[in-house]
Design a protein around this motif. Structure first.
Motif, PDB file in Angstrom:
ATOM      1  N   SER A 192      40.788 -28.847  76.001  1.00  0.00           N
ATOM      2  CA  SER A 192      39.996 -28.488  76.141  1.00  0.00           C
ATOM      3  C   SER A 192      40.427 -27.359  78.151  1.00  0.00           C
ATOM      4  O   SER A 192      40.710 -27.700  78.554  1.00  0.00           O
ATOM      5  CB  SER A 192      38.784 -29.011  76.688  1.00  0.00           C
TER       6      SER A 192
ATOM      7  N   THR B  17      31.403 -17.384  80.736  1.00  0.00           N
ATOM      8  CA  THR B  17      31.964 -17.593  79.572  1.00  0.00           C
ATOM      9  C   THR B  17      30.892 -17.046  78.555  1.00  0.00           C
ATOM     10  O   THR B  17      30.547 -16.540  78.076  1.00  0.00           O
ATOM     11  CB  THR B  17      32.628 -18.818  79.204  1.00  0.00           C
ATOM     12  N   ILE B  18      29.508 -17.780  78.566  1.00  0.00           N
ATOM     13  CA  ILE B  18      28.089 -17.556  77.991  1.00  0.00           C
ATOM     14  C   ILE B  18      27.733 -16.204  78.695  1.00  0.00           C
ATOM     15  O   ILE B  18      27.525 -15.488  77.604  1.00  0.00           O
ATOM     16  CB  ILE B  18      27.197 -18.754  79.205  1.00  0.00           C
TER      17      ILE B  18
ATOM     18  N   ARG C 144      35.033 -25.230  87.721  1.00  0.00           N
ATOM     19  CA  ARG C 144      34.185 -25.036  86.517  1.00  0.00           C
ATOM     20  C   ARG C 144      32.785 -24.348  85.813  1.00  0.00           C
ATOM     21  O   ARG C 144      32.127 -24.277  84.836  1.00  0.00           O
ATOM     22  CB  ARG C 144      33.639 -26.856  86.297  1.00  0.00           C
ATOM     23  N   PRO C 145      31.944 -24.522  87.164  1.00  0.00           N
ATOM     24  CA  PRO C 145      30.296 -24.453  86.647  1.00  0.00           C
ATOM     25  C   PRO C 145      30.334 -22.802  86.275  1.00  0.00           C
ATOM     26  O   PRO C 145      29.888 -21.598  85.439  1.00  0.00           O
ATOM     27  CB  PRO C 145      30.107 -24.358  87.884  1.00  0.00           C
TER      28      PRO C 145
ATOM     29  N   GLU D 148      31.975 -21.502  82.657  1.00  0.00           N
ATOM     30  CA  GLU D 148      30.747 -21.472  81.929  1.00  0.00           C
ATOM     31  C   GLU D 148      30.729 -20.802  82.349  1.00  0.00           C
ATOM     32  O   GLU D 148      29.509 -20.297  81.010  1.00  0.00           O
ATOM     33  CB  GLU D 148      30.641 -22.891  82.009  1.00  0.00           C
ATOM     34  N   ARG D 149      29.407 -20.181  83.213  1.00  0.00           N
ATOM     35  CA  ARG D 149      28.599 -19.155  83.211  1.00  0.00           C
ATOM     36  C   ARG D 149      28.836 -18.048  82.988  1.00  0.00           C
ATOM     37  O   ARG D 149      28.687 -16.840  82.291  1.00  0.00           O
ATOM     38  CB  ARG D 149      27.914 -19.145  84.749  1.00  0.00           C
TER      39      ARG D 149
ATOM     40  N   ASP E 213      35.209 -23.229  71.388  1.00  0.00           N
ATOM     41  CA  ASP E 213      35.248 -24.306  71.835  1.00  0.00           C
ATOM     42  C   ASP E 213      35.671 -24.539  73.291  1.00  0.00           C
ATOM     43  O   ASP E 213      36.245 -25.874  73.697  1.00  0.00           O
ATOM     44  CB  ASP E 213      35.407 -25.386  71.063  1.00  0.00           C
ATOM     45  N   PHE E 214      36.529 -23.679  73.862  1.00  0.00           N
ATOM     46  CA  PHE E 214      37.341 -23.760  74.796  1.00  0.00           C
ATOM     47  C   PHE E 214      38.662 -24.187  74.635  1.00  0.00           C
ATOM     48  O   PHE E 214      39.272 -24.836  75.369  1.00  0.00           O
ATOM     49  CB  PHE E 214      36.673 -24.796  76.168  1.00  0.00           C
TER      50      PHE E 214
ATOM     51  N   LEU F 164      38.397 -26.621  80.133  1.00  0.00           N
ATOM     52  CA  LEU F 164      37.928 -26.621  80.875  1.00  0.00           C
ATOM     53  C   LEU F 164      38.522 -27.546  81.918  1.00  0.00           C
ATOM     54  O   LEU F 164      37.866 -28.401  83.671  1.00  0.00           O
ATOM     55  CB  LEU F 164      36.564 -27.153  80.830  1.00  0.00           C
TER      56      LEU F 164
END
Length: 594
Positions: free
Chosen positions: A291, A308-309, A301-302, A305-306, A266-267, A293
């Motif tokens: 968090s 990590t996914i 940040r974007p 997130e990308r 969950d960061f 993030l």
């Protein structure tokens, strides 16, 4: 069969080879509703395992040994469920000693720890059997005097003493000096001694780390203490190793320059090294549980997130990233991180090992800015210098024409010569500055080509009419190299012209090419003033000249350009020089196969 368990933690068996290996009695199991079931041993083993067991028992029965038979088995008590069982036994003479059979016990492995608390539950006729056959060390001790009355074969095997050496001795002989005074109190007490750990001395002087359990029993009509020693040396060794590694890891983490974090799926930050406090200004508790993030620059940040996914979806074990992290004062630091993903009982997590590269990136950006300014300066300066020089040259030509036309050339020859010399010097300096600036700003394009160095040198000497002595090449194969023709021309011309300029007594410089192994070398030797030792370290720096060449014209840029061009072509340049004896410069190239 469903949900069956052995009725007792210990059961007994007999085996008679003459009766086709029949085991008796049956094993009793308890079902879900307390219903008892009786089965033969082979019911719980695969047929091959059962046959192998009988073969091993037969061989043991006819082997001259007093050691007990011990074998670990897996009982399949339902479709996908097994229970670990220790089958052990000893030989027993029957028919007046004419034949042998086996008598033994089954003990669930998880039941070993229950053996001492329930020792009085063992049927008397099987006590010695169990005592002798289980794979742990057992002592029977006189409760009042502390003397060893008996011990099983496992004691002899693990402690290396024979029974005769132990029986009659006080049990404390086996205890280490550190543990002796503590253990004596526990071992002679009336109550159960359970789960206490001590160090036991073996006959060869080495030690075993054991867990000791004990209980008072009735043995042959008298009260004794039965003590079981379970060897935990491997466990102790592992624990010590784990403790050592933990200490080392803690020291490594605490003294590491890396910034280390553990982040969950969950960061959320679960743990972080203390040096974050100095770098970011936050306290430990201000960051833990937050968090990750939240502290990343909005622009990054974007991307984070990308990334990590993608790492999760493609099951990356490790990866790298570079992001900006906000400090408590609002400023940002740049972290370059190595991320290692792993899983534990709490779920998927990631450990990040980060370095603060803020200063490095700022230095790189500053260097880029300076290179840009330098390039702009070189361009502007070159243009600004060339324009007046062109005007200067045009007017000189006009002046020369007018003087000659009016017949007054003889009066102004000296002036004109000085102007031409200065013009040449300014032009050379301008071109030198331009070349150095372009090199430093990475604006020089390198176009490598295959070159025959002898042919290249010959044509250059002929074209420029250099007054040099060209040594004959004596190699067996052509001296082929890879270099940029324009840069190489500039380098060799500069070195040869320096040799000509600084040569005295009209002795022409010597140039030549040699080849040895994978290296092809160009050299130029002059008999000039040489380079003083104190000047040799800085001779390739811009605007640097030897302290003994004030009487020779020059800008101090030639060798600086030569060095930069050699670096661009991956050519090694070196020299040998002695003041007043001349200088030899060498260019070393990696030979290209013919």
């Amino acid at each position: 069969m469903k949900n069956l368990t052995l009725k007792k933690f210990i059961s007994y068996w007999e085996w008679d080879f003459m009766l086709q290996g029949a085991f008796s009695p049956d094993l009793y199991f308890v079902g879900e509703e307390g219903v008892e079931y009786a089965f033969q041993l082979r019911h719980f083993l695969e047929e091959t395992t059962f046959q192998q067991l009988q073969n091993e028992l037969e061989r043991y029965l006819h082997r001259d040994t007093i050691a007990p038979f011990v074998k670990h088995l897996q009982f399949q008590i339902c479709d996908n469920e097994y229970t670990e069982v220790i089958l052990s036994g000893n030989k027993v003479k029957v028919d007046g000693g004419k034949s042998l059979k086996m008598i033994g016990s089954f003990i669930r492995e998880e039941g070993l720890e229950q053996l001492i608390p329930r020792i009085n539950d063992i049927e008397p006729q099987y006590l010695e059997l169990v005592y002798e056959s289980i794979p742990e060390m057992i002592f029977i001790i006189d409760k009042e005097k502390g003397g060893i009355v008996s011990c099983n074969h496992e004691v002899e095997k693990k402690l290396l003493y024979s029974k005769d050496e132990l029986i009659g001795e006080h049990y404390s002989m086996l205890l280490s000096v550190e543990d002796r005074h503590i253990a004596e109190l526990g071992l002679i007490a009336d109550d159960l001694v359970a789960n206490r750990f001590f160090t036991i001395s073996r006959k060869d002087g080495s030690n075993l780390y054991v867990k000791i359990s004990g209980r008072t029993i009735d043995y042959k009509g008298k009260s004794y203490k039965i003590i079981v020693l379970i060897d935990k040396s491997d466990l102790a060794k592992t624990e010590r190793e784990l403790a050592r590694r933990e200490r080392e890891y803690r020291q490594l983490v605490e003294n590491s320059s890396d910034y280390i974090t553990i982040i969950n799926s969950d960061f959320k930050i679960e743990w972080l090294s203390k040096n974050f406090e100095d770098s970011l200004g936050y306290g430990y508790e201000e960051l833990k549980g937050e968090s990750f993030l939240k502290f990343i620059h909005p622009e990054d940040r974007p991307y984070m997130e990308r990334l990590t996914i993608q790492a999760v979806s493609e099951n990356w074990k490790n990866y790298q990233h570079e992001i900006k992290i906000q400090k408590k004062d609002g400023d940002y630091v740049i972290f370059q991180s190595d991320v290692v993903r792993y899983s534990d009982d709490a779920g998927n997590k990631a450990i990040t090992y980060s370095k603060d590269i803020t200063a490095l990136r700022r230095a790189e950006n500053e260097q880029k800015r300076l290179n840009k300014l330098k390039g702009e300066f070189v361009s502007i300066a070159s243009h600004q210098l060339r324009t007046p020089l062109a005007t200067f040259q045009t007017n000189l030509e006009l002046l020369d024409h007018l003087i000659k036309k009016e017949g007054k050339a003889e009066k102004l020859d000296v002036c004109l010569n000085r102007l031409n010399v200065e013009l040449a010097r300014m032009s050379a300096m301008t071109e030198g500055l331009l070349l150095i600036g372009k090199t430093d700003a990475n604006q020089i394009e390198v176009t490598p080509k295959c070159i025959n160095l002898c042919e290249f040198l010959r044509k250059l000497v002929e074209t420029e009419c250099y007054n040099v002595q060209v040594k004959r090449y004596r190699g067996e194969t052509p001296p082929l190299i890879v270099a940029d023709p324009f840069l190489l021309t500039n380098v060799i011309s500069n070195l040869v012209e320096n040799a000509l300029k600084y040569t005295v007594d009209n002795m022409p410089p010597v140039v030549g090419v040699t080849k040895e192994g994978d290296t092809t070398t160009f050299y130029v030797k002059d008999y000039g003033v040489g380079i003083p030792l104190e000047d040799q370290e800085t001779i390739f720096e811009s605007f640097t000249r030897g302290s003994n060449v004030h009487d020779f014209a020059g800008t101090g840029l030639g060798l600086a350009i030569v060095k930069r061009f050699c670096d661009l072509m991956n050519v090694s340049i070196s020299f040998e020089s002695e003041k007043g004896q001349g200088t030899i410069f060498y260019l070393s190239f990696i030979s290209r196969p013919s």
